[in-house]
Design an enzyme around this catalytic site. Structure first.
Site, PDB file in Angstrom:
ATOM      1  N   ARG A   3      16.975  31.632  28.971  1.00  0.00           N
ATOM      2  CA  ARG A   3      16.141  32.586  28.205  1.00  0.00           C
ATOM      3  C   ARG A   3      14.904  32.974  29.006  1.00  0.00           C
ATOM      4  O   ARG A   3      13.796  33.081  28.471  1.00  0.00           O
ATOM      5  CB  ARG A   3      15.694  32.008  26.855  1.00  0.00           C
ATOM      6  CG  ARG A   3      16.755  31.714  25.893  1.00  0.00           C
ATOM      7  CD  ARG A   3      17.542  32.968  25.449  1.00  0.00           C
ATOM      8  NE  ARG A   3      18.750  32.488  24.820  1.00  0.00           N
ATOM      9  CZ  ARG A   3      19.844  32.161  25.511  1.00  0.00           C
ATOM     10  NH1 ARG A   3      19.913  32.345  26.821  1.00  0.00           N
ATOM     11  NH2 ARG A   3      20.889  31.688  24.911  1.00  0.00           N
ATOM     12  N   SER A  25      16.433  33.453  16.826  1.00  0.00           N
ATOM     13  CA  SER A  25      15.879  32.097  16.992  1.00  0.00           C
ATOM     14  C   SER A  25      14.414  32.191  17.386  1.00  0.00           C
ATOM     15  O   SER A  25      14.071  32.929  18.318  1.00  0.00           O
ATOM     16  CB  SER A  25      16.635  31.350  18.088  1.00  0.00           C
ATOM     17  OG  SER A  25      17.981  31.206  17.705  1.00  0.00           O
ATOM     18  N   GLU A  45      10.637  31.524  21.524  1.00  0.00           N
ATOM     19  CA  GLU A  45      11.511  32.451  22.259  1.00  0.00           C
ATOM     20  C   GLU A  45      10.957  33.889  22.270  1.00  0.00           C
ATOM     21  O   GLU A  45      11.050  34.565  23.286  1.00  0.00           O
ATOM     22  CB  GLU A  45      12.906  32.413  21.627  1.00  0.00           C
ATOM     23  CG  GLU A  45      13.930  33.078  22.506  1.00  0.00           C
ATOM     24  CD  GLU A  45      15.333  33.031  21.907  1.00  0.00           C
ATOM     25  OE1 GLU A  45      15.879  31.940  21.765  1.00  0.00           O
ATOM     26  OE2 GLU A  45      15.871  34.110  21.612  1.00  0.00           O
TER      27      GLU A  45
END
Ligand SMILES: Cc1cc2nc3c(=O)[nH]c(=O)nc-3n(C[C@H](O)[C@H](O)[C@H](O)COP(=O)(O)OP(=O)(O)OC[C@H]3O[C@@H](n4cnc5c(N)ncnc54)[C@H](O)[C@@H]3O)c2cc1C
Length: 362
Positions: free
Chosen positions: A170, A248, A354
């Site tokens: 990520r 998320s 995130e």
């Protein structure tokens, strides 16, 4: 380049309306850019006016402050898709403003493997390299061969190969050291015509087995991914009360193997984990271990549906914070801090967020 006011410039445009979480105040200025030139002109104008720049795609990974954004929000809407077959693969190039999921649908329908597990993810193509978008064991760094970007430092358009993107879990240089430096204009993915789908996750295997699918095609895989995601409110459905989110909110923490062993031993000693149970843990390379953020949050005593004002943990997915309607960014961030602090106090593990924060920090 002359620095004239961009055509179509608007003022005081609500960012809450342009973000899937539905929070955030107005952008002082807002403009849409449908071409690289328009993006370059708008960025030059913002720079000449001393205004900060916010590049906006589908708004599905942004948490914007209730005070809004004091500069220019540049909505990157460069369109266009092109596919070239060569040497047994397909180079699929898409403009940054192409919606991601229809591109995946097109690849799957054409029988091109490589992005099928990334079905149902909201947002635009341009943001996919930024956080190396991934799901169900697949991520875009596996297929990206080129990112075309406007370098705001030099004003030049460059092609960056995969190696130059600094991809991680990520993560990429665009999110890290070069945050704000590049406007991504287009991305090229190398796909495998006639390739097998990638099925690495138990959730996905179970869903396919439940559907009686023995030798899944790309289309079967896409359908199963979307079904699994829908059950977690991870596709945007206007009828779903958990629909306002950024997906998320926290990444799965990666810790040393020793640290993972210590956490598991503590859980057993305190009776939280039965002798026959295992803590979810996955190898993350270099002797490190990836833990499940959702599992840790639940073991820290925070349940699905836990609410703080108008922000809550999704009733379908422990990792998602949702705006139940009328939430402020302040409430969302307040809940995120509570989750982070509870996990840190219980396990000594730091959860990293995130999404990208605008005018806020966690
Ligand atoms: C329901 C839901 C499910 C999700 N599931 C997943 C998932 O499974 N996996 C996953 O990885 N993500 C997931 N996400 C997060 C999100 O969809 C992705 O990160 C997506 O790629 C963001 O795209 P966007 O166009 O909406 O970006 P935005 O939210 O508009 O922007 C995100 C960041 O990228 C920057 N940016 C956007 N476009 C450009 C550009 N052209 N050039 C330079 N910078 C740019 C922005 O400035 C910002 O910093 C999910 C989100 C939601 C709401």
């Amino acid at each position: 380049m002359s620095v004239t006011r961009p055509a179509g410039l608007a003022e005081a445009v609500s960012l809450a309306d342009l973000c899937t979480l539905g929070v955030g105040g107005p952008a002082r200025y807002y403009v849409r850019a449908g071409s690289a030139d328009a993006a370059a002109r708008a960025a030059a104008w913002a720079s000449a006016e001393g205004l900060p720049l916010l590049i906006l795609g589908g708004g599905s990974n942004l948490v914007v402050s209730d005070d809004g954004f004091p500069g220019l929000a540049l909505h990157l809407l460069v369109r266009g898709v092109d596919a070239v077959e060569a040497d047994g693969s397909v180079e699929l190039t898409a403009g940054a403003g192409e919606p991601w999921d229809p591109l995946v649908e097109r690849a799957v329908a054409a029988g091109w493997a490589g992005v099928e597990c990334l079905s149902g993810i909201p947002g635009f193509v341009g943001a996919t390299p930024l956080q190396n978008v991934g799901a169900y064991g697949q991520d875009v760094s596996e297929t990206i061969t080129r990112v075309r970007a406007l370098d705001l430092r030099t004003g030049a358009v460059q092609d960056l190969g995969r190696e130059a993107c600094g991809f991680g879990y990520r993560d990429s240089r665009f999110k890290r050291e070069d945050r704000g430096r590049y406007v991504i204009l287009g991305v090229t993915y190398r796909l495998r015509p006639g390739g097998e789908p990638s099925i690495q996750y138990a959730d996905l295997e179970r869903r396919l087995a439940a559907q009686g699918v023995r030798a899944p095609t790309l289309a079967d895989t896409r359908r199963a991914v979307i079904d699994v995601r829908r059950g977690k409110s991870m596709v945007i459905d206007p009828d779903d009360p958990n629909r306002r989110s950024v997906g998320s909110f926290f990444m799965n923490p990666v810790v040393s193997a020793d640290e993972a062993g210590r956490i598991e031993a503590d859980l057993r000693a305190s009776g939280t984990l039965a002798a026959s149970d295992r803590m979810p843990a996955f190898p993350a390379g270099d002797g490190r271990t990836k833990l499940s953020a959702a599992w840790l949050i639940e073991r820290a005593g925070l349940r699905r549906g836990y609410r703080r004002g108008n922000a809550a943990i999704s009733t379908n997915h422990t990792l998602a914070i949702v705006n139940c309607g009328g939430a402020t960014a302040h409430e969302v961030v307040g809940l995120a801090r509570e989750i982070r602090d509870r996990v840190r106090d219980r396990f000594g593990v730091a959860l990293a967020p995130e999404p990208v924060f605008v005018g806020l920090t966690l």
